[in-house]
Design a protein around this motif. Structure first.
Motif, PDB file in Angstrom:
ATOM      1  N   PRO A   1       0.830  -1.197   0.000  1.00  0.00           N
ATOM      2  CA  PRO A   1       0.000   0.000   0.000  1.00  0.00           C
ATOM      3  C   PRO A   1       0.868   1.253   0.000  1.00  0.00           C
ATOM      4  O   PRO A   1       2.080   1.196   0.244  1.00  0.00           O
ATOM      5  CB  PRO A   1      -0.799  -0.121   1.307  1.00  0.00           C
ATOM      6  N   GLN A   2       0.250   2.393  -0.247  1.00  0.00           N
ATOM      7  CA  GLN A   2       0.997   3.637  -0.385  1.00  0.00           C
ATOM      8  C   GLN A   2       1.640   4.077   0.923  1.00  0.00           C
ATOM      9  O   GLN A   2       2.751   4.625   0.931  1.00  0.00           O
ATOM     10  CB  GLN A   2       0.062   4.749  -0.884  1.00  0.00           C
ATOM     11  N   THR A   3       0.987   3.819   2.029  1.00  0.00           N
ATOM     12  CA  THR A   3       1.434   4.384   3.308  1.00  0.00           C
ATOM     13  C   THR A   3       2.864   4.016   3.675  1.00  0.00           C
ATOM     14  O   THR A   3       3.649   4.905   4.047  1.00  0.00           O
ATOM     15  CB  THR A   3       0.480   3.976   4.437  1.00  0.00           C
TER      16      THR A   3
ATOM     17  N   ASP B   1       2.891  18.349  -4.177  1.00  0.00           N
ATOM     18  CA  ASP B   1       3.392  17.833  -2.909  1.00  0.00           C
ATOM     19  C   ASP B   1       4.101  18.912  -2.076  1.00  0.00           C
ATOM     20  O   ASP B   1       4.870  19.716  -2.605  1.00  0.00           O
ATOM     21  CB  ASP B   1       4.376  16.666  -3.079  1.00  0.00           C
TER      22      ASP B   1
ATOM     23  N   VAL C   1       5.287   6.099   1.630  1.00  0.00           N
ATOM     24  CA  VAL C   1       5.284   7.499   2.059  1.00  0.00           C
ATOM     25  C   VAL C   1       6.085   7.666   3.348  1.00  0.00           C
ATOM     26  O   VAL C   1       6.856   8.613   3.505  1.00  0.00           O
ATOM     27  CB  VAL C   1       3.839   7.998   2.249  1.00  0.00           C
ATOM     28  N   VAL C   2       5.912   6.734   4.275  1.00  0.00           N
ATOM     29  CA  VAL C   2       6.624   6.814   5.545  1.00  0.00           C
ATOM     30  C   VAL C   2       8.132   6.686   5.334  1.00  0.00           C
ATOM     31  O   VAL C   2       8.926   7.445   5.923  1.00  0.00           O
ATOM     32  CB  VAL C   2       6.115   5.731   6.512  1.00  0.00           C
TER      33      VAL C   2
ATOM     34  N   VAL D   1       4.208  13.494   5.960  1.00  0.00           N
ATOM     35  CA  VAL D   1       3.330  12.319   5.880  1.00  0.00           C
ATOM     36  C   VAL D   1       1.875  12.698   5.629  1.00  0.00           C
ATOM     37  O   VAL D   1       1.262  12.206   4.671  1.00  0.00           O
ATOM     38  CB  VAL D   1       3.475  11.438   7.138  1.00  0.00           C
ATOM     39  N   PRO D   2       1.253  13.558   6.440  1.00  0.00           N
ATOM     40  CA  PRO D   2      -0.137  13.908   6.136  1.00  0.00           C
ATOM     41  C   PRO D   2      -0.288  14.654   4.813  1.00  0.00           C
ATOM     42  O   PRO D   2      -1.297  14.505   4.123  1.00  0.00           O
ATOM     43  CB  PRO D   2      -0.560  14.792   7.318  1.00  0.00           C
TER      44      PRO D   2
ATOM     45  N   ALA E   1       1.358  14.098   2.081  1.00  0.00           N
ATOM     46  CA  ALA E   1       1.354  13.105   1.003  1.00  0.00           C
ATOM     47  C   ALA E   1       0.078  12.273   1.017  1.00  0.00           C
ATOM     48  O   ALA E   1      -0.527  12.025  -0.036  1.00  0.00           O
ATOM     49  CB  ALA E   1       2.575  12.198   1.133  1.00  0.00           C
ATOM     50  N   LEU E   2      -0.352  11.854   2.193  1.00  0.00           N
ATOM     51  CA  LEU E   2      -1.514  10.972   2.282  1.00  0.00           C
ATOM     52  C   LEU E   2      -2.823  11.702   2.020  1.00  0.00           C
ATOM     53  O   LEU E   2      -3.768  11.121   1.485  1.00  0.00           O
ATOM     54  CB  LEU E   2      -1.558  10.303   3.662  1.00  0.00           C
ATOM     55  N   LEU E   3      -2.871  12.982   2.373  1.00  0.00           N
ATOM     56  CA  LEU E   3      -4.103  13.768   2.204  1.00  0.00           C
ATOM     57  C   LEU E   3      -4.048  14.664   0.977  1.00  0.00           C
ATOM     58  O   LEU E   3      -4.957  15.461   0.755  1.00  0.00           O
ATOM     59  CB  LEU E   3      -4.354  14.611   3.455  1.00  0.00           C
ATOM     60  N   ASP E   4      -2.956  14.550   0.203  1.00  0.00           N
ATOM     61  CA  ASP E   4      -2.804  15.298  -1.052  1.00  0.00           C
ATOM     62  C   ASP E   4      -2.846  16.803  -0.832  1.00  0.00           C
ATOM     63  O   ASP E   4      -3.510  17.536  -1.556  1.00  0.00           O
ATOM     64  CB  ASP E   4      -3.887  14.882  -2.061  1.00  0.00           C
TER      65      ASP E   4
END
Length: 218
Positions: free
Chosen positions: A105-107, A167, A110-111, A206-207, A209-212
């Motif tokens: 998965p993406q997470t 980003d 990203v981490v 992190v947020p 990237a995950l929340l765009d």
């Protein structure tokens, strides 16, 4: 024995401890960026050589540019075998477990990327301060260290560098480097200043990237 002689002894030890801390953080960030760079190469269907090359470029370019600017030559990535060995081994592992890696998965990706960015940003700023540069330039070199590898990776894989289009990436690196510089100038120990800067960068990246989250654009 004079007071100067009695107090001069611990100084090299403190400097050596700081140097080891910077080297450990630099190599750790190299590992994380090599993994992330190899993942991009595998996604782009590059062969083994291409994957290893992208892993190496993505993980060392920022540090090489930083060291060249500082006059610390040859750059650390070319002096110490730890960097090249770490990058090549990481790239090889990602290549040979490509199917498993592509299904992640993406997470986690990203981490990994955020952790590498955070460490590179504070290491770059720390080395700049150690070379006597002013704080604002130290922050800029922290950013260069953090984003240089990603820019080179994107150019080699025929992509517009992500930091120019979307980003909150360079901004996160700047935040981490700035927090480190402020903490270091305030008298915190090197490890605490680096930790605070790295956490600040990581907590924003992190947020974002995950929340765009993105900066405004036309």
């Amino acid at each position: 024995m004079s007071r100067r002689d009695r107090t001069a002894g611990p100084v090299p030890s403190r400097r050596w401890s700081s140097a080891r801390l910077l080297l450990a953080a630099d190599v750790s960030a190299t590992l994380l960026f090599a993994i992330e760079g190899a993942q991009v190469a595998v996604t782009a269907h590059l062969d083994l050589f291409g994957t290893l090359a992208i892993a190496l470029v993505a993980s060392t370019t920022g540090g090489i540019v930083r060291d060249l600017v500082l006059g610390d030559t040859p750059p650390a990535a070319l002096r110490h075998p730890n960097y090249v060995i770490t990058a090549v081994l990481a790239g090889a592992v990602v290549f040979f477990v490509d199917q498993w890696w592509l299904n992640l998965p993406q997470t986690p990706i990203v981490v990994l990327d955020a952790a590498g960015l955070a460490m590179f940003a504070v290491v770059g700023a720390a080395k700049a301060l150690d070379h006597g540069l002013i704080p604002i330039v130290a922050v800029l070199l922290g950013v260069v260290t953090g984003v240089g590898g990603g820019v080179a990776r994107d150019l080699l894989t025929d992509q517009v560098p992500a930091i120019l289009t979307h980003d909150i990436y360079a901004v996160a690196a700047a935040l981490g480097a700035a927090v480190f510089v402020v903490a270091a100038r305030a008298g915190l120990t090197r490890i605490w200043a680096m930790s605070l800067g790295a956490v600040a960068c990581f907590a924003l990246r992190v947020p974002a990237a995950l929340l765009d989250w993105n900066l405004p654009r036309l």
